[in-house]
Structure formats: structure tokens, C-alpha cells
Enzyme design. Structure first.
Site, PDB file in Angstrom:
ATOM      1  N   LYS A 182       0.831  -1.214   0.000  1.00 62.33           N
ATOM      2  CA  LYS A 182       0.000   0.000   0.000  1.00 62.33           C
ATOM      3  C   LYS A 182       0.870   1.270   0.000  1.00 62.33           C
ATOM      4  O   LYS A 182       2.077   1.196   0.223  1.00 62.33           O
ATOM      5  CB  LYS A 182      -0.932  -0.013   1.221  1.00 62.33           C
ATOM      6  CG  LYS A 182      -1.846  -1.241   1.277  1.00 62.33           C
ATOM      7  CD  LYS A 182      -3.072  -1.117   0.382  1.00 62.33           C
ATOM      8  CE  LYS A 182      -3.600  -2.449  -0.053  1.00 62.33           C
ATOM      9  NZ  LYS A 182      -4.813  -2.928   0.591  1.00 62.33           N
TER      10      LYS A 182
HETATM   11  C1  LIG Z   1      -5.761  -3.960   0.765  1.00 64.05           C
HETATM   12  C2  LIG Z   1      -7.220  -3.853   0.645  1.00 64.05           C
HETATM   13  C3  LIG Z   1      -8.092  -4.207   1.696  1.00 64.05           C
HETATM   14  C4  LIG Z   1      -7.693  -4.934   2.935  1.00 64.05           C
HETATM   15  O1  LIG Z   1      -6.616  -4.507   3.603  1.00 64.05           O
HETATM   16  P1  LIG Z   1      -5.888  -5.522   4.636  1.00 64.05           P
HETATM   17  O2  LIG Z   1      -5.063  -4.567   5.410  1.00 64.05           O
HETATM   18  O3  LIG Z   1      -5.089  -6.489   3.819  1.00 64.05           O
HETATM   19  O4  LIG Z   1      -6.921  -6.181   5.465  1.00 64.05           O
HETATM   20  C5  LIG Z   1      -9.442  -3.976   1.534  1.00 64.05           C
HETATM   21  N1  LIG Z   1      -9.935  -3.472   0.400  1.00 64.05           N
HETATM   22  C6  LIG Z   1      -9.153  -3.152  -0.645  1.00 64.05           C
HETATM   23  C7  LIG Z   1      -9.780  -2.600  -1.876  1.00 64.05           C
HETATM   24  C8  LIG Z   1      -7.767  -3.353  -0.565  1.00 64.05           C
HETATM   25  O5  LIG Z   1      -6.988  -3.061  -1.614  1.00 64.05           O
END
Ligand SMILES: *Cc1c(COP(=O)(O)O)cnc(C)c1O
Length: 374
Positions: A182
């Protein structure tokens, strides 16, 4: 780098500052429920421009707590996008509610407000828009439904709506995710931003087994979870916020190189590119996802790119066509044609802040060779 090195899909930016702050926490002996978590919450919320932040163990945990705070419960329906990471729909099921999908807009790839409106029933108690690939969903349009909104902002750090408000700062519960690919990472982690102090208090309690802030160690006045973020994660997060403006600018620069290099492949071969910012909306760059031209085998394209030393992956599959969703809700092909067409042709290309222009060139030339041959 030698021509034989693979271009990776993603790569976090971590340095001495992260090491220094993590070491401080290790040496302090307080690894959790310490001062770093509120410090990270304040720094992150201030960066985005939201009044409150509640740090949690993942973006998924944040979506779950946001839905609970919105009052979503047994038998409710939540209208959401089928073109997302599966977590956004799963979180609805955690509360024994049903994710009701509606098709996406072919330009932005976000939940289409008209399709969403048509999917509302008397059981709909919330809307869960996803800012997919960092492009702002049309939250102002969903606000006109008069229902609670929980935003999946996990891919949209740095994005901005046309009215100038940052994605995540409209006052609704908006969940961000901090997995290693991210825009900001804490390894694993998440944060829910909100404009409502009561929502912040409820989430702070529910992430910690339902304990009120003034309660003793083993007293709990509501159902809760262990969705806590550790101080080690928060320390990494603080260092990441310090370098966030730079990392976002770097992503934007890499995105510009991609746009320039791949535009000819769009014109000559029909490659689908991420939409450009329009009407004042600004994307927060997370991934660079293209759609192979109609008639080209997407999975074969990914294998061929690998042979040219370029990592890529199918991103994202349609949620309603996953076997769990097919079996549980009877979904089938043809329900959401825009989503299904985009999902079947999408490929995420290597994309990260420190990506070199020469790496973008390598991706472009590999993609050109592979598409020309298919
Ligand atoms: C990464 C992501 C999540 C979940 O995040 P986590 O920290 O892995 O639980 C939820 N929705 C979207 C669209 C994502 O890209």
C-alpha cells in the site's frame, strides 16, 4: 540492474527512520497499548485532514468496525462494488448482512451510482463504496441516498474528490490498509478515519475486546475483538507518515512515465489504461493496472511477461464469481457485465515509488513484444 533481474510488482520504501523508531519501541519494553498508537493516529488523520483516526490490525478489521459503527446487522443489505479486493464484501458478511453488488462505471471502475441506486431495497442499511486503484468513488452521489456510508479507502491514500476534500475526510468511516504494497505500510495494519468522536470511541473500544477507556483490565461493556495495532507497527507508521508526501509524489511521477510510455499501445493495440483524472477528482496512485485488448489471453500475457523478466498479476477478479460467493448467493456470469469484462482483462504491472524510468521502459518493451505476438 542487469537485464536479467526481474522487475518486481511492488516494493516498500523503508529506511533508517523506521529502524530508529522501531528500535525505540523495542527498548522501551512497551510493545502494545503504548503511546505510539495515538501518535500515529493523530499524524495520519492530520495528513489526510480528518478529525479522528482509530488504528487497527488491518484494513479488513477497519471495514468491519466501520460497518458495526454504521449499525449494520443481521439480515441487512449493504450495496457495494463487485470489482474490489474480497475483503470489502467479506466484512459485510462478518455482521451476518448481505453484500448486494451493483455494476461499475467503465471509466472509473468504481461502483456506478445509478446501478447502486437501482440495487437499493427496504433492507439496505448502508452503502460501501470502494475507491478502486486509488480513483475517488462518487461518494457525493451516494450521500444523496441518505444512508450511512462506509468507505473502503484501502487503495486511495492521497486521493482527492472534486470538491477538494481528501478521500477519507468526508466524515464517514473510511478504512485504510497498511499491508506492504500500500501507499503507506506498517507490515500489516489499518486505520479508520471518521468525523464523529462517538464512532472513534466505539471503534477504539471494539478493537480492544469491548473495553471502555476508563474500565479496568478485565471489565467489558460490549462485544469486541482483538483488532489492536502494536506500537511496533505504529512506530513504522509514524516514520512512513513523515515520508508520505514524498512517496506519493514518487508514485505520481512513475505513473506519469507509464502514461507516456503506454499511450501508444493503447492507440495502436487497444490496451486499456487507467482513466485520467477528470472533473477535479484526483487519483492517489496505488497500482498501475491495464486491460489487455479484447481477444487477447490475459493469463498467457502474464506468463509471457514473466519470461521477459516482468512480474505482473491478474488484478482484480470479480468478487461475485468467486466460488464462495457463487455457492452462498447463487451468483453467475452475466450479472455485472462491465465488472466481468474488466476483471477478465486486467493485469497489474510493476509499480512502486522507487521504480526507475529504465524499469518502466523494460515493462513497456516487454508488453509491446508480448501483445504484438498475441
Ligand atoms: C488492501 C485492501 C483491503 C484490505 O486490507 P488488509 O489490510 O489487507 O486487510 C481492503 N480493500 C481493498 C480494496 C484493498 O486493496
Amino acid at each position: 540492474m542487469s537485464a536479467l533481474d526481474e522487475v518486481p510488482l511492488a516494493q516498500p520504501v523503508l529506511g533508517e527512520r523506521e529502524e530508529e523508531l522501531v528500535l525505540e519501541v523495542l527498548r522501551s519494553g512497551q510493545l502494545s497499548l503504548g503511546p505510539r498508537v495515538p501518535a500515529f493516529e493523530q499524524a495520519f488523520a492530520a495528513f489526510v485532514g480528518a478529525p479522528h483516526g482509530s488504528a487497527v490490525s488491518s484494513g479488513t478489521a477497519g471495514l468491519h468496525l466501520g460497518l458495526r459503527a454504521a449499525g449494520v446487522t443481521d439480515g441487512d443489505e449493504v450495496v457495494t462494488s463487485p470489482f474490489s479486493f474480497v475483503a470489502s464484501a467479506n466484512a459485510v458478511i462478518f455482521e451476518r448482512a448481505r453484500p448486494v453488488f451493483a455494476d461499475i462505471d467503465p471509466r472509473t471502475l468504481n461502483l456506478d451510482p445509478q446501478a447502486a441506486e437501482a440495487a437499493l431495497t427496504e433492507r439496505t442499511t448502508a452503502v460501501l463504496p470502494v475507491h478502486i486503484f486509488g480513483y475517488p468513488a462518487d461518494v457525493p452521489a451516494f450521500e444523496r441516498f441518505g444512508l450511512p456510508i462506509v468507505e473502503d479507502a484501502c487503495e486511495a491514500l492521497g486521493a482527492r474528490h472534486a470538491d477538494g476534500v481528501a478521500v477519507g475526510a468526508r466524515g464517514h468511516a473510511a478504512s485504510f490498509g497498511f499491508y506492504a504494497n500500500k501507499q503507506l505500510t506498517t507490515g500489516e495494519g489499518g486505520m479508520v478515519l471518521t468525523g464523529d468522536p462517538a464512532v472513534k470511541a466505539r471503534m477504539d473500544s471494539e478493537r480492544n475486546q469491548g473495553r471502555a477507556p476508563d474500565m479496568g483490565w478485565l471489565d467489558h461493556d460490549r462485544l469486541g475483538f482483538n483488532y489492536r495495532m502494536t506500537d511496533l507497527q505504529a512506530a513504522i507508521g509514524i516514520a512512513q507518515v513523515e515520508r508520505l508526501a514524498g512517496m506519493l509524489a514518487d508514485r505520481k511521477r512513475v505513473a506519469g512515465w507509464y502514461r507516456e510510455r503506454l499511450a501508444p499501445l493503447a492507440t495502436e493495440l487497444g490496451l486499456g489504461l487507467p482513466c485520467e483524472d477528470s472533473g477535479g477528482d484526483e487519483r492517489g496512485w496505488f497500482v498501475w493496472v491495464v486491460q489487455v485488448p479484447h481477444g487477447v489471453d490475459r493469463d498467457a500475457t502474464i506468463r509471457a511477461l514473466r519470461e521477459h523478466g516482468v512480474q505482473s498479476k491478474p488484478y482484480l477478479p470479480a468478487i461475485h464469481l468467486m466460488s464462495f460467493y457463487r455457492e452462498r448467493y447463487g451468483h453467475r456470469e452475466g450479472e455485472f457485465p462491465v465488472c466481468e469484462d474488466i476483471a477478465a482483462r486486467s493485469v497489474a504491472l510493476p509499480f512502486f515509488p522507487d521504480m526507475a524510468e529504465s524499469q518502466v521502459d523494460r515493462v513497456e518493451s516487454a508488453l509491446r513484444t508480448v501483445l504484438r505476438a498475441s
